[in-house]
Design a protein around this motif. Structure first.
Motif, PDB file in Angstrom:
ATOM      1  N   GLU A 178      -9.271 -20.668   3.625  1.00 45.70           N
ATOM      2  CA  GLU A 178      -7.971 -20.006   3.545  1.00 45.70           C
ATOM      3  C   GLU A 178      -7.459 -19.517   4.899  1.00 45.70           C
ATOM      4  O   GLU A 178      -6.467 -18.790   4.962  1.00 45.70           O
ATOM      5  CB  GLU A 178      -8.049 -18.830   2.564  1.00 45.70           C
ATOM      6  N   ASN A 187      -7.735  -9.054   3.895  1.00 48.83           N
ATOM      7  CA  ASN A 187      -6.333  -9.091   3.476  1.00 48.83           C
ATOM      8  C   ASN A 187      -5.361  -9.301   4.634  1.00 48.83           C
ATOM      9  O   ASN A 187      -4.148  -9.174   4.473  1.00 48.83           O
ATOM     10  CB  ASN A 187      -5.960  -7.795   2.748  1.00 48.83           C
ATOM     11  N   THR A 189      -4.215 -11.838   6.120  1.00 44.43           N
ATOM     12  CA  THR A 189      -3.246 -12.940   6.031  1.00 44.43           C
ATOM     13  C   THR A 189      -2.419 -12.893   4.754  1.00 44.43           C
ATOM     14  O   THR A 189      -1.720 -13.853   4.433  1.00 44.43           O
ATOM     15  CB  THR A 189      -3.959 -14.299   6.126  1.00 44.43           C
ATOM     16  N   GLY A 190      -2.501 -11.797   4.023  1.00 44.15           N
ATOM     17  CA  GLY A 190      -1.652 -11.652   2.849  1.00 44.15           C
ATOM     18  C   GLY A 190      -2.363 -11.609   1.515  1.00 44.15           C
ATOM     19  O   GLY A 190      -1.707 -11.455   0.474  1.00 44.15           O
ATOM     20  N   PHE A 191      -3.680 -11.726   1.505  1.00 41.51           N
ATOM     21  CA  PHE A 191      -4.398 -11.599   0.237  1.00 41.51           C
ATOM     22  C   PHE A 191      -4.385 -10.155  -0.229  1.00 41.51           C
ATOM     23  O   PHE A 191      -4.075  -9.246   0.539  1.00 41.51           O
ATOM     24  CB  PHE A 191      -5.836 -12.120   0.379  1.00 41.51           C
ATOM     25  N   PRO A 217      -4.176 -16.342 -10.817  1.00 36.25           N
ATOM     26  CA  PRO A 217      -2.987 -15.739 -10.201  1.00 36.25           C
ATOM     27  C   PRO A 217      -2.981 -14.229 -10.463  1.00 36.25           C
ATOM     28  O   PRO A 217      -3.348 -13.792 -11.551  1.00 36.25           O
ATOM     29  CB  PRO A 217      -1.838 -16.438 -10.939  1.00 36.25           C
ATOM     30  N   TYR A 218      -2.609 -13.468  -9.483  1.00 36.62           N
ATOM     31  CA  TYR A 218      -2.619 -12.000  -9.514  1.00 36.62           C
ATOM     32  C   TYR A 218      -3.982 -11.409  -9.189  1.00 36.62           C
ATOM     33  O   TYR A 218      -4.090 -10.222  -8.901  1.00 36.62           O
ATOM     34  CB  TYR A 218      -2.191 -11.433 -10.884  1.00 36.62           C
ATOM     35  N   ALA A 221      -4.004 -12.656  -5.132  1.00 35.26           N
ATOM     36  CA  ALA A 221      -2.774 -13.092  -4.455  1.00 35.26           C
ATOM     37  C   ALA A 221      -1.613 -12.949  -5.432  1.00 35.26           C
ATOM     38  O   ALA A 221      -1.794 -12.561  -6.590  1.00 35.26           O
ATOM     39  CB  ALA A 221      -2.914 -14.537  -3.969  1.00 35.26           C
ATOM     40  N   SER A 222      -0.410 -13.279  -4.969  1.00 32.13           N
ATOM     41  CA  SER A 222       0.761 -13.164  -5.822  1.00 32.13           C
ATOM     42  C   SER A 222       0.764 -14.263  -6.878  1.00 32.13           C
ATOM     43  O   SER A 222       0.081 -15.290  -6.739  1.00 32.13           O
ATOM     44  CB  SER A 222       2.036 -13.253  -4.985  1.00 32.13           C
ATOM     45  N   ALA A 224       3.096 -16.302  -7.468  1.00 31.69           N
ATOM     46  CA  ALA A 224       3.688 -17.510  -6.884  1.00 31.69           C
ATOM     47  C   ALA A 224       2.657 -18.353  -6.142  1.00 31.69           C
ATOM     48  O   ALA A 224       2.814 -19.577  -6.018  1.00 31.69           O
ATOM     49  CB  ALA A 224       4.827 -17.131  -5.943  1.00 31.69           C
ATOM     50  N   ASP A 225       1.603 -17.731  -5.645  1.00 28.16           N
ATOM     51  CA  ASP A 225       0.567 -18.466  -4.924  1.00 28.16           C
ATOM     52  C   ASP A 225      -0.314 -19.298  -5.847  1.00 28.16           C
ATOM     53  O   ASP A 225      -1.034 -20.187  -5.392  1.00 28.16           O
ATOM     54  CB  ASP A 225      -0.313 -17.499  -4.126  1.00 28.16           C
ATOM     55  N   ILE A 228      -6.481 -19.524  -6.754  1.00 28.30           N
ATOM     56  CA  ILE A 228      -7.229 -19.865  -5.555  1.00 28.30           C
ATOM     57  C   ILE A 228      -8.587 -20.403  -6.016  1.00 28.30           C
ATOM     58  O   ILE A 228      -9.310 -19.728  -6.753  1.00 28.30           O
ATOM     59  CB  ILE A 228      -7.441 -18.646  -4.644  1.00 28.30           C
TER      60      ILE A 228
END
Length: 247
Positions: A178, A187, A189-191, A217-218, A221-222, A224-225, A228
């Motif tokens: 990632e 976190n 990078t946005g996690f 999802p959730y 991450a968001s 929308a992602d 993972i």
């Protein structure tokens, strides 16, 4: 005479063992009588056959998981999949009776499939989509792992010799996949790991390609992602697994 008797006893023992350990499945389909603009429930899962402990363990685990997925009302005391289906439809009708202009029909789709099996372990994947109002429904994936020798379901922590060691190993793979710098916080990078520290997903399962780690999802991450996913080859994962798999 003794040799013939011994041979007969061995044959009987082998037949008994094969009968005891025999594991076969059929497809179980459960759905309600859906109509236009009505709540619909569709369930298709493998059902283990035979009067053996392993079959009972598998079927009970699937039943409990599906009841939990369909449980909109925490006060529901459904004991079977059919009962949970009826309760799901009933809950919608009660809500629709109170708010008829705001209540869109609910929907539940649950599909189960065997994604891995060898002589030691079995993994069933449950994919579900549940809509109970709002902007969109939510989809989930559940991985149910079973020890075929001990005839029990395996919780996540029971998969590993040492879960902390596996977690540390997995974080390195996660950061590389990632693009999270090794010297930065997890976190950075946005996690959205809640504790600001890496942790394993709720869902881990055996697959033909390796041990699969599935973050919903959730979960980190968001929405929308999307999910993972990490797949760790058995050449690496076996060092940590209680039940190893030949690559």
């Amino acid at each position: 005479m003794k040799s013939k008797l011994l041979y007969l006893l061995i044959c009987i023992s082998l037949v008994a063992c094969n009968t005891e350990e025999s594991l076969t499945f059929e497809t179980l389909n459960i759905s309600n009588d859906a109509c236009e603009n009505c709540t619909s429930v569709s369930i298709e899962i493998p059902k283990a056959l035979g009067q053996i402990k392993l079959s009972e363990t598998i079927n009970i685990a699937l039943q409990e998981e599906i009841i939990a997925l369909l449980n909109f009302d925490e006060e529901s005391n459904a004991q079977t999949i059919e009962g949970a289906t009826e309760a799901f439809v009933k809950d919608y009708k009660e809500l629709n009776g109170k708010y008829p202009e705001e209540s869109m029909p609910w929907e539940a789709k649950i599909n189960g499939s065997i994604i891995f099996e060898n002589k030691d372990v079995l993994t069933i994947k449950l994919e579900s989509y549940i809509y109970t109002g709002g902007a969109h429904g939510y989809g989930t994936n559940r991985f149910l792992n079973f020890d075929k020798i001990k005839k029990v379901e395996l919780d996540r922590q029971e998969l590993f010799k040492n879960e902390d060691e596996f977690k540390a190993f997995t974080e390195t793979i996660f950061r590389k996949q990632e693009d999270v710098p090794a010297d930065a916080t997890i976190n950075s990078t946005g996690f959205m790991f809640e504790t600001e520290r890496f942790y394993l997903p709720e869902n881990i399962g055996y697959t033909d390609k390796g041990l699969l780690l599935f973050y919903e999802p959730y979960e980190i991450a968001s929405f929308a992602d999307g999910p993972i996913i990490l797949t760790i080859p058995y050449n690496d994962a076996n060092n940590f697994l209680k039940i190893s798999v030949m690559p």
